[in-house]
Design a protein around this motif. Structure first.
Motif, mmCIF file in Angstrom:
data_model
loop_
_atom_site.group_PDB
_atom_site.id
_atom_site.type_symbol
_atom_site.label_atom_id
_atom_site.label_comp_id
_atom_site.label_asym_id
_atom_site.label_seq_id
_atom_site.Cartn_x
_atom_site.Cartn_y
_atom_site.Cartn_z
ATOM 1 N N TYR A 190 0.848 -1.195 0.000
ATOM 2 C CA TYR A 190 0.000 0.000 0.000
ATOM 3 C C TYR A 190 0.880 1.240 0.000
ATOM 4 O O TYR A 190 1.869 1.326 0.732
ATOM 5 C CB TYR A 190 -0.931 0.003 1.219
ATOM 6 N N LEU A 278 -9.168 12.084 -0.365
ATOM 7 C CA LEU A 278 -8.792 10.931 -1.202
ATOM 8 C C LEU A 278 -8.734 11.254 -2.700
ATOM 9 O O LEU A 278 -8.015 10.589 -3.448
ATOM 10 C CB LEU A 278 -9.732 9.759 -0.939
ATOM 11 N N VAL A 289 -4.433 2.387 -1.457
ATOM 12 C CA VAL A 289 -4.660 2.965 -0.132
ATOM 13 C C VAL A 289 -5.309 1.951 0.802
ATOM 14 O O VAL A 289 -6.253 1.245 0.415
ATOM 15 C CB VAL A 289 -5.541 4.228 -0.228
ATOM 16 N N ALA A 291 -7.415 1.800 4.212
ATOM 17 C CA ALA A 291 -8.247 2.700 5.009
ATOM 18 C C ALA A 291 -8.659 2.053 6.322
ATOM 19 O O ALA A 291 -9.080 0.893 6.355
ATOM 20 C CB ALA A 291 -9.488 3.108 4.215
ATOM 21 N N LYS A 312 -14.348 4.069 -1.891
ATOM 22 C CA LYS A 312 -13.639 3.253 -2.891
ATOM 23 C C LYS A 312 -14.006 3.723 -4.303
ATOM 24 O O LYS A 312 -13.132 3.889 -5.162
ATOM 25 C CB LYS A 312 -14.034 1.779 -2.713
ATOM 26 N N PHE A 315 -12.389 7.100 -5.010
ATOM 27 C CA PHE A 315 -10.946 6.945 -5.210
ATOM 28 C C PHE A 315 -10.640 6.391 -6.596
ATOM 29 O O PHE A 315 -9.737 6.874 -7.290
ATOM 30 C CB PHE A 315 -10.381 6.034 -4.120
ATOM 31 N N TRP A 323 -8.464 0.447 -3.207
ATOM 32 C CA TRP A 323 -8.862 1.047 -1.914
ATOM 33 C C TRP A 323 -9.377 -0.089 -1.044
ATOM 34 O O TRP A 323 -10.342 -0.766 -1.396
ATOM 35 C CB TRP A 323 -9.944 2.100 -2.133
#
Length: 346
Positions: A190, A278, A289, A291, A312, A315, A323
């Protein structure tokens, strides 16, 4: 050493926010009416709050929210409810017969009143209340505490009652998040980590500030006796501790806030806002990413739907590739042990 024959069991009350009885619009409306007219959630005068929310906001919001709850609902019903009931059972097993563990919701069912009656009927010696909100906020933990005190104050015989007001830096809580994070990080690389917390109005932080200490700025860079009940400072402390456990440098993670209710122009909420944070990440080369949603200990609409699905989508629309939401603590064995440990310490 055997217990004294005159010593009663200790009552434990676990409380979470609440959930509609079903994803039908009528039940969602009932839930929102109770939630959004709580003076600690919407701190407006009652003469404004009730007609505004019951007459305008809730009727407009309930049908939309019902559709989202329908996406969230499972064969066992609301995740927030069944994870809470499962946690109650597992903590009871962990604590043993010297304790009686009850579970209630601040709004709707099972109610705090019913859970307290269960403890009173069992003649518990004293009651330990654990609102399942890691970071203290007047609109969540404070509301639970107020409701418990209101109900217990009507009893003729009032036992000793104590509250666990915050566990934002509790080692067991932090350790469980770190464990879950490492499991996800072992699966892939990530580029960045986002900690997304439920937002509250800025005025809620300022109203609770100790002698004006909290200024929504660098005052959250340290966690101390002056800001230990500041929601923003607690969010920053939780993030720092989790990041430390994961081996992250400060530039490798971002702290942001979600779920703002009203227009930020009329009523600013804690910033930065997650949905705005984001979007520019992919342009900076951050394509993957991880989270976290550390304001919640169980799956719910704000985690599964908002962070897990809506963010998500935002993003990926912005050019992101992956995500991933880290699961909530739910009934992870390490979390069950952490709850039992908190009870023992209190």
């Amino acid at each position: 050493m055997p217990s004294s024959p005159n010593k009663g069991r200790i009552g434990v009350l676990l409380v979470n926010l609440g959930t509609p009885d079903s994803p039908q619009t009528s039940d969602v409306r009932r839930y929102l009416n109770e939630f959004l007219t709580d003076a600690r959630v919407v701190d407006m005068p009652a003469a404004i709050r009730y007609p505004l929310f019951r007459g305008l906001v809730v009727p407009l919001r309930a049908p939309k929210s019902a559709k989202i709850y329908q996406q969230l609902w499972t064969d066992r019903g609301s995740p927030l409810l069944f994870h809470g009931l499962d946690l109650q059972k597992l903590v009871q097993e962990k604590l043993g017969n010297d304790y009686l563990v009850a579970f209630g919701m601040r709004y709707q069912n099972p109610s705090i009143e019913k859970a307290l009656e269960e403890l009173r009927d069992a003649a518990v010696e004293r009651i330990i209340v654990l609102p399942l909100f890691p970071q203290y906020a007047a609109a969540s933990t404070g509301s639970v505490q107020e409701k418990v005190m209101e109900l217990v104050s009507k009893w003729w015989v009032i036992p000793s009652v104590s509250f666990i007001s915050t566990f934002a830096d509790d080692p067991g809580f932090i350790g469980t998040i770190v464990t879950l994070g490492k499991e996800e990080m072992a699966k892939r690389h990530y580029d960045h980590v986002v900690f997304s917390y439920h937002g509250i109005p800025e005025r809620h932080v300022l109203k609770g500030s100790h002698n004006g200490y909290c200024q929504l700025s660098g005052c959250s860079n340290t966690y101390n006796e002056k800001n230990r009940y500041c929601y923003r400072a607690q969010c920053f402390e939780t993030s720092r501790l989790v990041a430390q456990g994961l081996g992250l440098a400060p530039e490798q993670y971002t702290i942001a806030f979600q779920s703002r209710l009203q227009s930020r122009l009329r009523d600013p909420w804690l910033q930065p806002y997650t949905d705005e944070v984001l979007k520019p990440l992919p342009e900076k080369g951050i394509k993957n990413v991880l989270a976290f949603s550390p304001a919640f200990v169980a799956d719910c609409l704000e985690t599964t739907i908002e962070v897990g699905e809506e963010f998500k989508e935002l993003f990926e629309e912005a050019g992101g590739e992956h995500w991933q939401l880290v699961p909530s603590l739910n009934t992870h064995p390490q979390w069950v042990q952490a709850v039992a440990d908190m009870i023992h310490r209190n």
